[in-house]
Scaffold this motif. Structure first.
Motif, PDB file in Angstrom:
ATOM      1  N   GLU A  43       0.800  -1.217   0.000  1.00 33.59           N
ATOM      2  CA  GLU A  43       0.000   0.000   0.000  1.00 33.59           C
ATOM      3  C   GLU A  43       0.844   1.283   0.000  1.00 33.59           C
ATOM      4  O   GLU A  43       0.373   2.336  -0.401  1.00 33.59           O
ATOM      5  N   HIS A  44       2.077   1.192   0.485  1.00 28.01           N
ATOM      6  CA  HIS A  44       2.977   2.357   0.556  1.00 28.01           C
ATOM      7  C   HIS A  44       4.382   1.918   0.125  1.00 28.01           C
ATOM      8  O   HIS A  44       5.295   1.822   0.954  1.00 28.01           O
ATOM      9  N   PRO A  45       4.569   1.643  -1.169  1.00 28.90           N
ATOM     10  CA  PRO A  45       5.837   1.045  -1.628  1.00 28.90           C
ATOM     11  C   PRO A  45       7.078   1.917  -1.442  1.00 28.90           C
ATOM     12  O   PRO A  45       8.191   1.409  -1.441  1.00 28.90           O
ATOM     13  N   SER A  46       6.921   3.211  -1.254  1.00 28.64           N
ATOM     14  CA  SER A  46       8.093   4.072  -1.088  1.00 28.64           C
ATOM     15  C   SER A  46       8.468   4.284   0.378  1.00 28.64           C
ATOM     16  O   SER A  46       9.410   5.017   0.680  1.00 28.64           O
ATOM     17  N   THR A  47       7.743   3.634   1.282  1.00 22.98           N
ATOM     18  CA  THR A  47       7.990   3.769   2.717  1.00 22.98           C
ATOM     19  C   THR A  47       8.353   2.408   3.287  1.00 22.98           C
ATOM     20  O   THR A  47       7.813   1.396   2.870  1.00 22.98           O
ATOM     21  N   PHE A  48       9.289   2.379   4.233  1.00 23.69           N
ATOM     22  CA  PHE A  48       9.588   1.118   4.906  1.00 23.69           C
ATOM     23  C   PHE A  48       9.277   1.256   6.397  1.00 23.69           C
ATOM     24  O   PHE A  48       9.237   2.355   6.940  1.00 23.69           O
ATOM     25  N   TYR A  49       9.047   0.128   7.012  1.00 19.29           N
ATOM     26  CA  TYR A  49       8.699   0.077   8.437  1.00 19.29           C
ATOM     27  C   TYR A  49       9.580  -0.949   9.123  1.00 19.29           C
ATOM     28  O   TYR A  49       9.987  -1.940   8.517  1.00 19.29           O
ATOM     29  N   PHE A  50       9.854  -0.736  10.396  1.00 19.09           N
ATOM     30  CA  PHE A  50      10.565  -1.727  11.199  1.00 19.09           C
ATOM     31  C   PHE A  50       9.538  -2.566  11.958  1.00 19.09           C
ATOM     32  O   PHE A  50       8.390  -2.174  12.108  1.00 19.09           O
ATOM     33  N   GLU A  51       9.982  -3.733  12.449  1.00 19.65           N
ATOM     34  CA  GLU A  51       9.068  -4.666  13.126  1.00 19.65           C
ATOM     35  C   GLU A  51       8.286  -4.007  14.250  1.00 19.65           C
ATOM     36  O   GLU A  51       7.111  -4.287  14.437  1.00 19.65           O
ATOM     37  N   GLU A  52       8.939  -3.131  14.999  1.00 21.73           N
ATOM     38  CA  GLU A  52       8.244  -2.517  16.143  1.00 21.73           C
ATOM     39  C   GLU A  52       7.152  -1.536  15.731  1.00 21.73           C
ATOM     40  O   GLU A  52       6.346  -1.127  16.549  1.00 21.73           O
ATOM     41  N   GLU A  53       7.096  -1.186  14.443  1.00 23.03           N
ATOM     42  CA  GLU A  53       6.049  -0.284  13.949  1.00 23.03           C
ATOM     43  C   GLU A  53       4.835  -1.035  13.394  1.00 23.03           C
ATOM     44  O   GLU A  53       3.820  -0.424  13.085  1.00 23.03           O
ATOM     45  N   LEU A  54       4.958  -2.352  13.303  1.00 23.44           N
ATOM     46  CA  LEU A  54       3.892  -3.181  12.748  1.00 23.44           C
ATOM     47  C   LEU A  54       3.427  -4.171  13.797  1.00 23.44           C
ATOM     48  O   LEU A  54       4.154  -4.499  14.726  1.00 23.44           O
ATOM     49  N   GLN A  55       2.203  -4.659  13.619  1.00 21.98           N
ATOM     50  CA  GLN A  55       1.717  -5.710  14.517  1.00 21.98           C
ATOM     51  C   GLN A  55       0.773  -6.625  13.765  1.00 21.98           C
ATOM     52  O   GLN A  55       0.133  -6.213  12.802  1.00 21.98           O
ATOM     53  N   LYS A  56       0.702  -7.860  14.239  1.00 26.06           N
ATOM     54  CA  LYS A  56      -0.249  -8.804  13.668  1.00 26.06           C
ATOM     55  C   LYS A  56      -1.642  -8.371  14.082  1.00 26.06           C
ATOM     56  O   LYS A  56      -1.821  -7.836  15.172  1.00 26.06           O
ATOM     57  N   PRO A  57      -2.627  -8.573  13.195  1.00 25.05           N
ATOM     58  CA  PRO A  57      -3.995  -8.162  13.551  1.00 25.05           C
ATOM     59  C   PRO A  57      -4.492  -8.917  14.791  1.00 25.05           C
ATOM     60  O   PRO A  57      -4.134 -10.073  15.001  1.00 25.05           O
ATOM     61  N   GLN A  58      -5.283  -8.254  15.583  1.00 21.95           N
ATOM     62  CA  GLN A  58      -5.846  -8.864  16.782  1.00 21.95           C
ATOM     63  C   GLN A  58      -6.899  -9.895  16.401  1.00 21.95           C
ATOM     64  O   GLN A  58      -7.739  -9.661  15.559  1.00 21.95           O
ATOM     65  N   GLU A  59      -6.822 -11.038  17.031  1.00 20.57           N
ATOM     66  CA  GLU A  59      -7.816 -12.106  16.810  1.00 20.57           C
ATOM     67  C   GLU A  59      -9.082 -11.760  17.581  1.00 20.57           C
ATOM     68  O   GLU A  59      -9.006 -11.325  18.729  1.00 20.57           O
ATOM     69  N   ILE A  60     -10.216 -11.966  16.944  1.00 20.90           N
ATOM     70  CA  ILE A  60     -11.501 -11.666  17.599  1.00 20.90           C
ATOM     71  C   ILE A  60     -12.135 -12.949  18.082  1.00 20.90           C
ATOM     72  O   ILE A  60     -12.109 -13.946  17.443  1.00 20.90           O
TER      73      ILE A  60
END
Length: 60
Positions: A43-60
């Motif tokens: 969705e944002h190919p010109s931007t990178f993220y580190f692991e601490e900025e991302l998270q797995k979706p919460q299970e409902i």
């Protein structure tokens, strides 16, 4: 790059912690001098993220 130490893999759907936006991992790369992984998302190919900025979706 395939490595069991990274938290996410290509194709994983994760959320950006700051915005809550759901995104798809398109590339993973180990940044040697920082000793951590960076991720590019479809969705944002010109931007990178580190692991601490991302998270797995919460299970409902």
């Amino acid at each position: 790059m395939k490595n069991s130490n990274n938290l996410f893999k290509d194709g994983d759907v994760v959320s950006i912690q700051k915005t809550g936006e759901m995104v798809t991992i398109s590339k993973c790369q180990y940044v040697k001098h920082m000793k951590k992984y960076s991720y590019t998302v479809s969705e944002h190919p010109s931007t990178f993220y580190f692991e601490e900025e991302l998270q797995k979706p919460q299970e409902i």
